[in-house]
Design a protein around this motif. Sequence first.
Motif, PDB file in Angstrom:
ATOM      1  N   UNK A  47      -4.807  -6.690   2.228  1.00 18.52           N
ATOM      2  CA  UNK A  47      -3.876  -5.586   2.444  1.00 18.52           C
ATOM      3  C   UNK A  47      -3.681  -5.300   3.915  1.00 18.52           C
ATOM      4  N   UNK A  48      -2.462  -4.892   4.263  1.00 20.53           N
ATOM      5  CA  UNK A  48      -2.167  -4.512   5.649  1.00 20.53           C
ATOM      6  C   UNK A  48      -2.071  -2.999   5.731  1.00 20.53           C
TER       7      UNK A  48
ATOM      8  N   UNK B  27      -0.525  -8.332   0.937  1.00 22.58           N
ATOM      9  CA  UNK B  27       0.393  -7.246   0.604  1.00 22.58           C
ATOM     10  C   UNK B  27       0.317  -6.167   1.667  1.00 22.58           C
ATOM     11  N   UNK B  28       1.280  -5.261   1.663  1.00 21.83           N
ATOM     12  CA  UNK B  28       1.266  -4.111   2.555  1.00 21.83           C
ATOM     13  C   UNK B  28       0.641  -2.937   1.822  1.00 21.83           C
ATOM     14  N   UNK B  29      -0.265  -2.245   2.484  1.00 18.43           N
ATOM     15  CA  UNK B  29      -0.939  -1.112   1.868  1.00 18.43           C
ATOM     16  C   UNK B  29      -2.437  -1.320   1.817  1.00 18.43           C
TER      17      UNK B  29
ATOM     18  N   UNK C  91       5.053   4.445   8.749  1.00 18.93           N
ATOM     19  CA  UNK C  91       3.815   3.665   8.620  1.00 18.93           C
ATOM     20  C   UNK C  91       3.999   2.369   7.828  1.00 18.93           C
ATOM     21  N   UNK C  92       5.238   1.917   7.710  1.00 19.38           N
ATOM     22  CA  UNK C  92       5.507   0.691   6.970  1.00 19.38           C
ATOM     23  C   UNK C  92       6.114  -0.362   7.893  1.00 19.38           C
TER      24      UNK C  92
ATOM     25  N   UNK D 118       2.242   6.971   2.199  1.00 18.11           N
ATOM     26  CA  UNK D 118       3.157   5.900   2.565  1.00 18.11           C
ATOM     27  C   UNK D 118       3.877   5.329   1.344  1.00 18.11           C
ATOM     28  N   UNK D 119       4.946   4.597   1.630  1.00 18.00           N
ATOM     29  CA  UNK D 119       5.727   3.986   0.551  1.00 18.00           C
ATOM     30  C   UNK D 119       4.881   3.026  -0.269  1.00 18.00           C
ATOM     31  N   UNK D 120       4.036   2.241   0.377  1.00 22.69           N
ATOM     32  CA  UNK D 120       3.215   1.280  -0.364  1.00 22.69           C
ATOM     33  C   UNK D 120       2.242   1.996  -1.294  1.00 22.69           C
ATOM     34  N   UNK D 121       1.636   3.094  -0.824  1.00 24.60           N
ATOM     35  CA  UNK D 121       0.728   3.866  -1.686  1.00 24.60           C
ATOM     36  C   UNK D 121       1.457   4.403  -2.903  1.00 24.60           C
ATOM     37  N   UNK D 122       2.606   5.040  -2.656  1.00 29.53           N
ATOM     38  CA  UNK D 122       3.325   5.702  -3.749  1.00 29.53           C
ATOM     39  C   UNK D 122       3.923   4.702  -4.726  1.00 29.53           C
TER      40      UNK D 122
END
Length: 560
Positions: free
Chosen positions: A235-236, A269-271, A310-311, A410-414
Amino acid sequence: MKRIYILIFLVLGLAFACWHYALHPAVPAGTIIQPNTPSKSILLIPLDGRPPCRQFVIDAGAIAGYAVNTPPSELQDYYSAPGDTAGMRKWLQENLPQQEAAIISIDQLLYGGLLAAREKEATPAQQDELIAFLRQLHQENPNKPLLAFSILPRQTPQDTIDGYQEKKDLLAYSRLKGRQYAGLPVDEGELSRLEQAISPQNMQKYLQHFDENEALNRKLIALVKEGVLTRLVLGQDDGEEYSIPNIAKAHLWAFMQQEGLPEDKAVITHGADEIALTMLTAYQNESAGYQPAIYIAYNHPATAGTIMPYMAIDMATVAREKIDLSGGREAASPDEADLILYLSANDYEQDTVSLRARNVQELKGYLNQSKHIALVDLSKHFMAQETLLPLLLAKDIPLNALTAYAGWNTASNAVGTATASASLYLSAQKNAQSPEEALGTMASNIHFLQNRILEDYFYLKEDIDTVNHTLKKAGYRNTADLDLEHNWRWANSMLQESMQKHLAAYKQSKALKAPVRIDTPQGAFTVFMDDLTMELSFPWPRTFEIYLETTPYLYQTSTS
């Protein structure tokens, strides 16, 4: 006179009854719907002790019938105090034989959690010791899947690097090096100036952090090829489009390709915080032989290409990543989809909020067609005025008809949280063996749904700024590092008082009280929420996240 008293008593009694039933309508005959008893068991070594990394997985796992077992609190990290890595490894070794599989945070096993991983260093010998432990764990449990994840360092310099200007220069240097690596033109003079301005010690400390992490992840990738790790997700954490972390990520991606590893075995992946939950979902979907078809819908034409705070990637890329990571596939239309992933990412400066009323009508139309909706309700400025939930409440849209909701951080979390929890629900319903099991699955899902609505909207969009402002007004400047004996207790008191007021009003809203029809393979059920209670606190001495657990009181009102 006696008759007058009797008459007054009867009038008051009638008034009280009217008041009571206005607040607590009569529940149709039936028993309260209880969540299912877990039938499966899996281990989790969480990224850290925060609720998104631990409690979310436990609660969402219950939707699909999993008891998610985590290490005891005395082994777990607590804010800046790292976890007991030796104790954690011993606990994992002792408990894995009784479980189906293990989801393992490498950062927890090596450093003691995410915050510790950002600051601590691990020598090659310490890395090799962990690699040897994982090999031994696999040898002792050859039939137990080991699902591991590791987080790439974020761009922000370590806290152990002193000086505001030094950190600012390192960030500027990272961005320029990222652009240079991508083949874009950069100001060579500015790059040279930064190289001269940053002290050699801090430059080495900053860059070595990425080199150390890349070396560790190459060793983990090798374990996947050996068959020790069943799956590896890298994860990033908190990324940008151009940065040194992206260079490290590109190196690792190339190494995975060189080793010939398919994406179902090793992926980047991002997040960070949502990864354990998405890995559990992928494991469940694979075990059930289920691949949910997910259609991505957007609140605004610009949303697909929007890069949120943050993305490093846009919303469309985030959504496709999380669908793939959780074991789903993208659907071409709502009609062929099992789930509609509705992405709202509003920004008042770009006037995307002007379409909110239309968005609500669109969501209402999907719900009227009995579509499963996972609503991601993001705000560019973390403001309630940019979200859809206030309009859903105002328009009396039945919120319990949503399959998932998320608007955290962040978008990745949600996106990852909403996609994973909704997929777990659909998979569990597909495999439910009785109407009672289908209703129990629904109860667990509504529990998780209401947790997310109350935290992601009512706390993070309504209350967090008030709590922080009040603390700062009283002289407490650092809301990210509260004093356990003084302002942390005061902050908890403010949190509980304010959130309980929100809950009291929310419970009386038509959006929450309205009976909703739940369609499952076992039949269609109409359910009614009679009450909703909540317990909450700050799990760490900071206001950034909260521990929140609801108890929904649900009844079946009819069956068709």
